[in-house]
Design a protein around this motif. Structure first.
Motif, PDB file in Angstrom:
ATOM      1  N   LEU A 303       0.829  -1.206   0.000  1.00 39.89           N
ATOM      2  CA  LEU A 303       0.000   0.000   0.000  1.00 39.89           C
ATOM      3  C   LEU A 303       0.863   1.255   0.000  1.00 39.89           C
ATOM      4  CD1 LEU A 303      -2.820  -1.098   2.480  1.00 39.89           C
ATOM      5  CD2 LEU A 303      -3.090  -0.598   0.040  1.00 39.89           C
ATOM      6  N   ASN A 304       1.969   1.209   0.711  1.00 39.38           N
ATOM      7  CA  ASN A 304       2.881   2.359   0.687  1.00 39.38           C
ATOM      8  C   ASN A 304       3.477   2.568  -0.701  1.00 39.38           C
ATOM      9  OD1 ASN A 304       2.533   3.136   3.358  1.00 39.38           O
ATOM     10  ND2 ASN A 304       4.216   1.873   4.125  1.00 39.38           N
ATOM     11  N   GLN A 305       3.764   1.467  -1.387  1.00 46.07           N
ATOM     12  CA  GLN A 305       4.262   1.568  -2.763  1.00 46.07           C
ATOM     13  C   GLN A 305       3.200   2.179  -3.672  1.00 46.07           C
ATOM     14  OE1 GLN A 305       5.847  -2.155  -4.201  1.00 46.07           O
ATOM     15  NE2 GLN A 305       7.065  -2.482  -2.345  1.00 46.07           N
ATOM     16  N   LYS A 306       1.961   1.782  -3.436  1.00 47.07           N
ATOM     17  CA  LYS A 306       0.855   2.302  -4.244  1.00 47.07           C
ATOM     18  C   LYS A 306       0.729   3.819  -4.075  1.00 47.07           C
ATOM     19  CE  LYS A 306      -4.202   2.057  -4.615  1.00 47.07           C
ATOM     20  NZ  LYS A 306      -5.425   1.386  -4.110  1.00 47.07           N
ATOM     21  N   PHE A 307       0.851   4.286  -2.836  1.00 43.26           N
ATOM     22  CA  PHE A 307       0.705   5.723  -2.569  1.00 43.26           C
ATOM     23  C   PHE A 307       2.020   6.489  -2.738  1.00 43.26           C
ATOM     24  CE2 PHE A 307      -3.084   4.116  -0.469  1.00 43.26           C
ATOM     25  CZ  PHE A 307      -4.029   5.078  -0.787  1.00 43.26           C
ATOM     26  N   GLU A 308       3.099   5.738  -2.982  1.00 43.55           N
ATOM     27  CA  GLU A 308       4.415   6.311  -3.213  1.00 43.55           C
ATOM     28  C   GLU A 308       4.931   7.122  -2.022  1.00 43.55           C
ATOM     29  OE1 GLU A 308       4.080   8.429  -6.897  1.00 43.55           O
ATOM     30  OE2 GLU A 308       4.290   6.598  -8.096  1.00 43.55           O
ATOM     31  N   GLU A 309       4.448   6.782  -0.843  1.00 45.15           N
ATOM     32  CA  GLU A 309       4.979   7.341   0.394  1.00 45.15           C
ATOM     33  C   GLU A 309       4.506   6.464   1.552  1.00 45.15           C
ATOM     34  OE1 GLU A 309       3.177  11.012   1.935  1.00 45.15           O
ATOM     35  OE2 GLU A 309       1.974  11.064   0.087  1.00 45.15           O
ATOM     36  N   ASP A 310       5.138   6.622   2.713  1.00 43.50           N
ATOM     37  CA  ASP A 310       4.842   5.749   3.854  1.00 43.50           C
ATOM     38  C   ASP A 310       3.628   6.249   4.626  1.00 43.50           C
ATOM     39  OD1 ASP A 310       6.941   4.158   3.162  1.00 43.50           O
ATOM     40  OD2 ASP A 310       8.346   5.017   4.611  1.00 43.50           O
ATOM     41  N   ILE A 311       2.483   6.024   4.034  1.00 33.90           N
ATOM     42  CA  ILE A 311       1.221   6.393   4.690  1.00 33.90           C
ATOM     43  C   ILE A 311       0.884   5.391   5.797  1.00 33.90           C
ATOM     44  CG2 ILE A 311      -1.286   6.512   4.326  1.00 33.90           C
ATOM     45  CD1 ILE A 311      -0.732   7.779   1.641  1.00 33.90           C
ATOM     46  N   PHE A 312       1.186   4.116   5.569  1.00 32.24           N
ATOM     47  CA  PHE A 312       0.868   3.043   6.510  1.00 32.24           C
ATOM     48  C   PHE A 312       2.105   2.644   7.315  1.00 32.24           C
ATOM     49  CE2 PHE A 312      -2.395   2.723   3.338  1.00 32.24           C
ATOM     50  CZ  PHE A 312      -3.515   2.229   3.984  1.00 32.24           C
TER      51      PHE A 312
END
Length: 410
Positions: A303-312
């Protein structure tokens, strides 16, 4: 049997509810009330080495009455009741010669113990059923276990013709909030093995439990005025749903049974800026348990890869492990318990606990400690009940275990 009933009622009318939010030990002062009552009672029935320590652990000894060596065995129960439902002002109801039909717990509030929905109760027709009045839990978890241990020790004191080795007992606080074994002094207890009297229906004999972990997933959002949020706002509440949907939908408590494990989302706290998901992770199989934790970590990474930042972000902490690994090398202690049940015409029911007990932690602390039925049903709520005959049978099982152990080491 009246003295057992009177003892059980005396114990359950003492409020001992524990508190998961309080780091103190014990987590509630009121647990001391029952502990001190039991301390005096154990002295009165003639046990020795009665000690109530600074952490509210109560231990005592029944000395051996044989000359040959017998391993010291122990019996353990917890004095606290669940924080899930009120344990204050327990008003037990005694239903003699149960007829197999619904039991009205509270006519005024129309609270009924439905004998079709809770169909386990059908096996106790003709027996004496103890329930609540529908406004509290009963406290059979685990004051039935406490009653059984005290009653068995009293019987053995009064009947010295029954031969037994040294027996140690311990009543623990805070089991319901996961801390029951945390300050248990295994070395001082001095038993080679023990049994928790904390199971449910008559015949249960358990030496497997879940491997358990707690997982906290934090979702970091971005709060922006909704009128100007396009391509800027990250709503942590909505985004957290992607993690929830990323786990197997059918591997949840309400869709699993037996040895099947699960992911259980039990709490969500959050807003647009930050949302936290709290899970418990369970599986009897250690390899599958570890895989579940890896699945959650991999989902966070993807999911972090999907959002391209460490949201999770995720934090996982192991809680306890399957005691089967520690019991398997000493299966004779299960055989002894099974023999003790069969002596009372009870068929042992070997079940994997879909949870944990003090015994699971104690087993990993060096005290192999399987779990035996205490007799109650529908724990942690207003429909809790226990057959008086099950308490009596469990008491006899303890006595039988003591006698069988002594005879096996002649």
């Amino acid at each position: 049997m009246q003295y057992i009933l009177d003892r059980f009622v005396r114990y359950i009318t003492v409020d001992t509810q524990s508190d998961p939010t309080n780091p103190a030990f014990p987590s509630t002062e009121k647990q001391w009330n029952l502990a001190r009552m039991l301390e005096q009672e154990l002295k009165d029935i003639g046990l020795s080495e009665v000690v109530l320590d600074e952490n509210c652990y109560l231990t005592a000894t029944l000395p051996s009455n044989v000359e040959h060596h017998v391993p010291t065995i122990g019996f353990v129960a917890h004095i606290d009741t669940s924080p899930d439902f009120s344990g204050k002002n327990v008003n037990p109801q005694i239903h003699k010669n149960y007829n197999g039909e619904n039991i009205v717990l509270n006519a005024e509030q129309n609270i009924i113990l439905n004998a079709t929905y809770f169909d386990d109760i059908q096996q106790y027709k003709g027996q004496t059923i103890i329930t609540t009045d529908g406004t509290t839990l009963l406290g059979a978890d685990d004051k039935a276990g406490v009653t059984e241990i005290v009653s068995a020790m009293e019987y053995l004191v009064k009947n010295p013709d029954i031969k037994h080795g040294k027996i140690r007992i311990c009543f623990t606080p805070d089991e319901e909030v996961g801390k029951g074994a945390h300050k248990f002094d295994v070395e001082a207890f001095g038993a080679e093995w023990a049994y928790t009297m904390d199971g449910s229906e008559i015949g249960e004999l358990e030496y497997e439990n879940f491997n358990a972990a707690r997982a906290v997933i934090t979702v970091q959002g971005k709060s922006v005025h909704p009128g100007y949020a396009k391509n800027k706002m990250v709503n942590a509440i909505l985004v957290s749903q992607q993690f929830i949907n990323g786990l197997p939908a059918d591997e949840v408590p309400e869709l699993t049974t037996g040895h099947q494990g699960f992911y259980h989302l039990h709490d969500i706290i959050g807003d647009v800026e930050k949302t936290t998901l709290e899970y418990i992770v369970r599986d009897h199989d250690l390899e599958k348990f570890n895989q579940r934790k890896e699945t959650m970590k991999s989902l966070v990474s993807s999911l972090n890869q999907k959002f391209e930042e460490d949201i999770f972000s995720i934090e996982i902490k192991d809680q306890y492990f399957n005691m089967k690994e520690k019991i398997a090398p000493v299966m004779h202690i299960i055989d002894i318990a099974a023999e003790a049940m069969k002596k009372e015409n009870i068929k042992p029911i070997y079940k994997a606990i879909r949870g944990g007990t003090d015994g699971s932690q104690l087993s990993y602390m060096g005290l192999p400690c399987p779990n035996i039925f205490a007799g109650g049903h529908n724990f942690h709520g207003k429909y809790e009940y226990v057959p008086l005959e099950s308490i009596e049978k469990a008491t006899k099982v303890i006595i039988n275990i003591a006698e069988i152990t002594a005879n096996k080491y002649l």
